[in-house]
Motif scaffolding. Structure first.
Motif, PDB file in Angstrom:
ATOM      1  N   ARG A 150      50.091 108.251  45.662  1.00 22.55           N
ATOM      2  CA  ARG A 150      50.832 107.938  44.567  1.00 22.55           C
ATOM      3  C   ARG A 150      50.358 107.816  43.174  1.00 22.55           C
ATOM      4  NH1 ARG A 150      55.336 105.555  46.537  1.00 22.55           N
ATOM      5  NH2 ARG A 150      55.801 107.368  45.273  1.00 22.55           N
ATOM      6  N   ALA A 151      49.217 108.198  43.037  1.00 22.37           N
ATOM      7  CA  ALA A 151      48.786 108.093  41.546  1.00 22.37           C
ATOM      8  C   ALA A 151      49.450 108.960  40.626  1.00 22.37           C
ATOM      9  CB  ALA A 151      47.108 108.530  41.410  1.00 22.37           C
ATOM     10  N   LYS A 152      49.657 108.314  39.477  1.00 19.03           N
ATOM     11  CA  LYS A 152      50.162 109.212  38.311  1.00 19.03           C
ATOM     12  C   LYS A 152      49.530 108.827  37.115  1.00 19.03           C
ATOM     13  CE  LYS A 152      54.156 111.157  39.909  1.00 19.03           C
ATOM     14  NZ  LYS A 152      53.268 111.608  41.225  1.00 19.03           N
ATOM     15  N   LEU A 153      49.323 109.727  36.096  1.00 22.58           N
ATOM     16  CA  LEU A 153      48.425 109.219  35.007  1.00 22.58           C
ATOM     17  C   LEU A 153      49.382 108.420  33.956  1.00 22.58           C
ATOM     18  CD1 LEU A 153      46.980 112.798  34.166  1.00 22.58           C
ATOM     19  CD2 LEU A 153      45.889 110.503  34.959  1.00 22.58           C
ATOM     20  N   ASP A 154      49.204 107.121  33.741  1.00 24.79           N
ATOM     21  CA  ASP A 154      49.715 106.534  32.467  1.00 24.79           C
ATOM     22  C   ASP A 154      49.421 106.974  31.246  1.00 24.79           C
ATOM     23  OD1 ASP A 154      47.476 105.316  31.907  1.00 24.79           O
ATOM     24  OD2 ASP A 154      47.419 103.728  33.372  1.00 24.79           O
ATOM     25  N   HIS A 155      50.012 106.468  30.230  1.00 24.41           N
ATOM     26  CA  HIS A 155      49.969 106.996  28.993  1.00 24.41           C
ATOM     27  C   HIS A 155      48.779 106.719  28.296  1.00 24.41           C
ATOM     28  CE1 HIS A 155      54.035 107.758  28.082  1.00 24.41           C
ATOM     29  NE2 HIS A 155      54.518 106.474  28.533  1.00 24.41           N
ATOM     30  N   GLU A 156      47.755 105.649  28.711  1.00 26.25           N
ATOM     31  CA  GLU A 156      46.376 105.418  28.344  1.00 26.25           C
ATOM     32  C   GLU A 156      45.570 106.469  28.795  1.00 26.25           C
ATOM     33  OE1 GLU A 156      43.870 101.555  28.908  1.00 26.25           O
ATOM     34  OE2 GLU A 156      46.011 101.144  28.882  1.00 26.25           O
ATOM     35  N   GLN A 157      45.901 106.785  30.253  1.00 27.72           N
ATOM     36  CA  GLN A 157      45.091 107.917  30.820  1.00 27.72           C
ATOM     37  C   GLN A 157      45.293 109.027  30.266  1.00 27.72           C
ATOM     38  OE1 GLN A 157      46.496 106.793  34.655  1.00 27.72           O
ATOM     39  NE2 GLN A 157      44.341 106.004  35.391  1.00 27.72           N
TER      40      GLN A 157
ATOM     41  N   ILE B  22      42.497 111.616  28.343  1.00 24.03           N
ATOM     42  CA  ILE B  22      42.244 112.976  28.668  1.00 24.03           C
ATOM     43  C   ILE B  22      42.362 113.834  27.153  1.00 24.03           C
ATOM     44  CG2 ILE B  22      43.181 115.190  29.458  1.00 24.03           C
ATOM     45  CD1 ILE B  22      44.056 113.582  32.081  1.00 24.03           C
ATOM     46  N   GLU B  23      43.556 113.785  26.143  1.00 19.75           N
ATOM     47  CA  GLU B  23      43.570 114.141  24.997  1.00 19.75           C
ATOM     48  C   GLU B  23      42.398 113.941  24.137  1.00 19.75           C
ATOM     49  OE1 GLU B  23      47.502 113.540  23.967  1.00 19.75           O
ATOM     50  OE2 GLU B  23      48.165 114.659  25.679  1.00 19.75           O
ATOM     51  N   GLU B  24      41.851 112.829  24.043  1.00 23.96           N
ATOM     52  CA  GLU B  24      40.948 112.353  23.143  1.00 23.96           C
ATOM     53  C   GLU B  24      39.730 112.961  23.775  1.00 23.96           C
ATOM     54  OE1 GLU B  24      38.686 108.012  23.042  1.00 23.96           O
ATOM     55  OE2 GLU B  24      40.968 108.022  23.191  1.00 23.96           O
ATOM     56  N   THR B  25      39.406 113.184  25.044  1.00 26.71           N
ATOM     57  CA  THR B  25      38.126 113.467  25.673  1.00 26.71           C
ATOM     58  C   THR B  25      38.146 115.122  25.301  1.00 26.71           C
ATOM     59  OG1 THR B  25      38.282 111.858  27.125  1.00 26.71           O
ATOM     60  CG2 THR B  25      36.750 113.612  27.651  1.00 26.71           C
ATOM     61  N   LEU B  26      39.242 115.775  25.401  1.00 26.49           N
ATOM     62  CA  LEU B  26      39.300 117.056  25.270  1.00 26.49           C
ATOM     63  C   LEU B  26      38.864 117.538  23.746  1.00 26.49           C
ATOM     64  CD1 LEU B  26      42.495 118.165  27.238  1.00 26.49           C
ATOM     65  CD2 LEU B  26      40.163 118.693  27.737  1.00 26.49           C
ATOM     66  N   GLU B  27      39.402 116.579  22.923  1.00 20.06           N
ATOM     67  CA  GLU B  27      39.382 116.729  21.600  1.00 20.06           C
ATOM     68  C   GLU B  27      37.602 116.670  21.208  1.00 20.06           C
ATOM     69  OE1 GLU B  27      41.241 116.737  17.584  1.00 20.06           O
ATOM     70  OE2 GLU B  27      42.111 116.222  19.541  1.00 20.06           O
ATOM     71  N   THR B  28      37.297 115.574  21.825  1.00 18.31           N
ATOM     72  CA  THR B  28      35.635 115.385  21.684  1.00 18.31           C
ATOM     73  C   THR B  28      34.599 116.547  22.273  1.00 18.31           C
ATOM     74  OG1 THR B  28      36.031 113.121  22.320  1.00 18.31           O
ATOM     75  CG2 THR B  28      33.810 113.893  22.357  1.00 18.31           C
ATOM     76  N   ILE B  29      35.190 117.412  23.302  1.00 19.43           N
ATOM     77  CA  ILE B  29      34.375 118.228  23.767  1.00 19.43           C
ATOM     78  C   ILE B  29      34.943 119.608  23.530  1.00 19.43           C
ATOM     79  CG2 ILE B  29      33.562 117.031  26.003  1.00 19.43           C
ATOM     80  CD1 ILE B  29      35.793 118.406  27.561  1.00 19.43           C
ATOM     81  N   GLY B  30      36.022 119.676  22.474  1.00 16.49           N
ATOM     82  CA  GLY B  30      36.299 120.894  21.831  1.00 16.49           C
ATOM     83  C   GLY B  30      37.182 121.956  22.863  1.00 16.49           C
ATOM     84  N   LEU B  31      37.832 121.219  23.927  1.00 16.82           N
ATOM     85  CA  LEU B  31      38.597 122.142  24.699  1.00 16.82           C
ATOM     86  C   LEU B  31      39.990 121.851  24.689  1.00 16.82           C
ATOM     87  CD1 LEU B  31      36.056 121.975  27.799  1.00 16.82           C
ATOM     88  CD2 LEU B  31      36.701 123.927  26.311  1.00 16.82           C
TER      89      LEU B  31
END
Ligand SMILES: Nc1ncnc2c1ncn2[C@@H]1O[C@H](COP(=O)(O)OP(=O)(O)OP(=O)(O)O)[C@@H](O)[C@H]1O
Ligand SMILES: [Mg+2]
Lengths: 263, 369
Positions: free
Chosen positions: A134-141, A145-154
């Motif tokens: 039933r898991a869905k990504l919430d806003h925080e998650q 993800i976006e923040e982490t992608l930024e950090t790792i340049g992807l």
């Protein structure tokens, strides 16, 4: 799901680093068919420390990480996470959920999933079967993800299949998967293999920025890279610690020169 | 809700539309069109198609564990057969005193064995609801226990395939024994009716055909729903990088057990629908070869697509019907050759043929929602 001192722990109670160290390895021995890959290994990592581990091929660096993460059970010895968590009693997922994240020597990402999905799967959270249905990504998650992608340049690779990434990008993605796991201790096996000089510098920056909040153990062959990030270096040789100290101290140690650096 | 589940599944959409059309048209052409008309579909064909539909559901179940979880089960025929036996036991009890020996309590084979009363494990099977429950429960329980033991001891790959094969083989020998109480070699047969409707009646045949189609559609949607969820993404992650999945904190064994159990339950439902249509269930359904055939259907249709499994099951079984009619001895060779050819030249199966087409049409890969 904010992260902090009071975070919850799986099973054995809270991580207790009141005696400074977050990882204790004592008297570890492992042999494979009679060959001693780890030989009376003693190693302590302090909370918040960034430690580099170097050593020739076959020194036992990866095997040491295998023990810490539950993949290999040692023949004898102790491995504790903080004061209270006995790693030798836990399975791989239990250790991961207790707060130890690992990046493999050979980058392993989930090849048929997108980059974002890789982070979703690695993210800290409830990892039980029925919850996953039933898991869905919430806003925080999503933001994480976006923040982490930024950090790792992807960021541009959000939807791309992970299998289609370059070797260096996979390394980065795997580091990203480590980050969203929010571990207390990160074990990073050869993070810059296959990276360009520029990518290496960014990796060095990232790992340095992680220290303090997290404890980081980096295994690396690239001396220049090790010099750029490490305060303290441990030299492993034939399954035990040969020397420990600053990069300069270690490089001047005659035994180290003999087995490793001098070559 | 359906549109959400089938969002990125063009193949599934097409398959379900075709299935719906078939489920509407075939009954009409059988029941409402005169037998003399060229358009009339004879009842034996309706039943044949119903049988194919149960096979398709069985193939979907196998695709779930093989295609998505990476476990090559060579024992799924056992779950199918157990579901079939559970239904068969109900149908036996329905015969009542119309058997050859006219015993109102005991099925003929028990009278023949000189048994005086119904064994405990036959109790309750005179109730349809109980039989249905057992159709789900027995295959599910076997899969759960088997999976729990096998996955916890980290049996994988070829070894796992071999023990699934051994499981169905052992069950075949067990069911062959008369003392087991399932009719031995002859199995369960001579069924008369289901829920009071004669199994020979056209209407009953058509109803069973429709039920098979609906079960396939629902089973398909359920599998698609699960595979679209995070649980599905974890399943695929386990297939692609099992130990990585462990190191990010998933208890892989639990995931495997539950997916395996779900798959077994679907296989059991397929078996339960199969038995009233073919009119018999016997230990040959446990034959290891049957389980291997299912895997070939999925390979031909294309793994990890679900609709490929449906396509493969129907096409291969249609070919089997045609060729066993023409030259019965050659079918096994042809099946083997088909498997080799598909493995070599069509590793993605028939579904793989249309994958490139899909990319050309600008299909975007699935993303984390
Ligand atoms: N599962 C295993 N079975 C048998 N031998 C093993 C196994 N794992 C490691 N070894 C052996 O143990 C020794 C230590 O291996 P390990 O991978 O830990 O070295 P390493 O320090 O990581 O080397 P590298 O720098 O090449 O990565 C090697 O000689 C290796 O061949
Ligand atoms: Mg190594």
């Amino acid at each position: 799901m904010s992260e902090g001192e009071g975070a919850h722990f799986y099973r054995e109670g809270a991580l207790d680093t009141s005696h400074k160290a977050i990882l204790y390895l004592e008297g570890l021995n492992v042999s494979f068919d009679g060959f001693k890959a780890i030989n009376d290994l003693n190693l302590y990592i302090d909370a918040g420390e960034l430690r580099c581990i170097i050593g020739p091929n076959g020194a036992g660096k990866t095997t040491m990480m295998d023990i810490i993460t539950g993949k290999t059970k040692p023949d004898s010895g102790k491995a504790f996470f903080g004061q209270t968590i006995d790693l030798l009693k836990l399975s791989e997922p239990e250790i991961a959920n207790a707060g130890i994240g690992r990046k493999f020597q050979k980058p392993t990402v989930f090849e048929s999933h997108s980059v974002a999905e890789n982070l979703e799967l690695a993210m800290k959270g409830d990892k039980r079967v029925w919850f996953s249905l039933r898991a869905k990504l919430d806003h925080e998650q999503k933001a994480l993800i976006e923040e982490t992608l930024e950090t790792i340049g992807l960021t541009a690779q959000y939807h791309q299949q992970a299998g289609a990434l370059s070797h260096g990008q996979k390394q980065w993605l795997e580091i990203g998967m480590l980050l969203v796991q929010k571990p207390y201790l990160l074990l990073v096996d050869e993070p810059v293999a296959g990276m360009t000089h520029q990518e290496m510098e960014r990796t060095a920056e990232l790992l340095k920025s992680l220290a303090g909040k997290h404890s980081v153990v980096v295994v690396e062959h690239d001396m220049e890279f090790v010099r750029s990030i490490a305060n303290k270096v441990t030299v492993l040789h034939q399954g035990s610690v040969l020397a420990e100290g600053s990069m300069d101290e270690v490089q001047q140690n005659p035994r180290v020169v003999e087995v490793y650096l001098g070559v | 809700m359906f549109s959400q589940i089938l969002k990125n599944d063009r193949g599934g959409q097409i398959m379900l539309v075709v299935l719906a059309a078939v489920l509407i048209v075939v009954p009409i052409l059988n029941l409402a069109v005169a037998e003399t008309s060229a358009l009339h579909i004879p009842t034996y064909l309706v039943t044949l198609m119903g049988k194919y539909l149960t096979y398709a559901l069985l193939a979907v179940a196998v695709d779930l564990v093989w295609g998505y979880l990476g476990i090559l089960s060579l024992g799924h025929g056992a779950f199918f057969a157990l579901g079939g036996y559970a239904m068969g036991m109900y149908l036996m009890r329905q015969i009542g005193d119309r058997g050859v020996y006219g015993n109102p309590e005991l099925p003929d084979f028990m009278v023949f064995l000189n048994w005086k009363e119904l064994p405990w494990f036959w109790q309750g099977f005179d109730q349809f609801w109980f039989a249905l429950l057992m159709v789900l429960f027995v295959p599910g329980l076997l899969a759960f226990v088997f999976g729990w033991l096998a996955f916890r001891s980290r049996v994988t790959g070829v070894y796992l395939s071999i023990i699934t094969q051994a499981m169905t083989y052992a069950l075949m020998w067990a069911f062959l024994r008369n003392e087991m109480g399932f009719g031995g070699n002859n199995g369960l047969t001579d069924f008369k009716d289901i829920l009071g409707f004669s199994l020979q009646a056209d209407q009953t045949r058509v109803a069973l055909f429709i039920c098979s189609g609906l079960a396939l559609a629902l089973g398909y949607l359920l599998c698609r729903y699960v595979m679209n969820s995070k649980l599905g993404r974890i399943t695929v992650a386990i297939r692609d990088a099992e130990s990585r999945t462990r190191f990010v904190g998933y208890k892989v064994e639990n995931y495997k057990v539950w997916i395996f159990t779900l798959s077994a339950i679907l296989a059991g439902v397929a078996g339960a629908l199969y038995v009233p249509q073919v009119g018999i269930i016997n230990p040959s359904e446990f034959s290891p070869l049957n389980s291997i055939e299912i895997v070939i259907w999925v390979a031909v249709g294309g793994r990890a697509t679900l609709y490929g499994a449906v396509l493969g099951a129907i096409l291969v079984n249609y070919a089997k019907t045609v060729f066993t009619g023409l030259m019965p001895e050659s079918w096994l060779f042809m099946l083997g050759a088909l498997f080799v050819l598909v493995t070599l030249y069509l590793p993605q199966g028939l579904a793989g043929l249309w994958q490139p087409l899909k990319t050309k049409l600008g299909h975007k890969p699935e993303v984390a929602a």
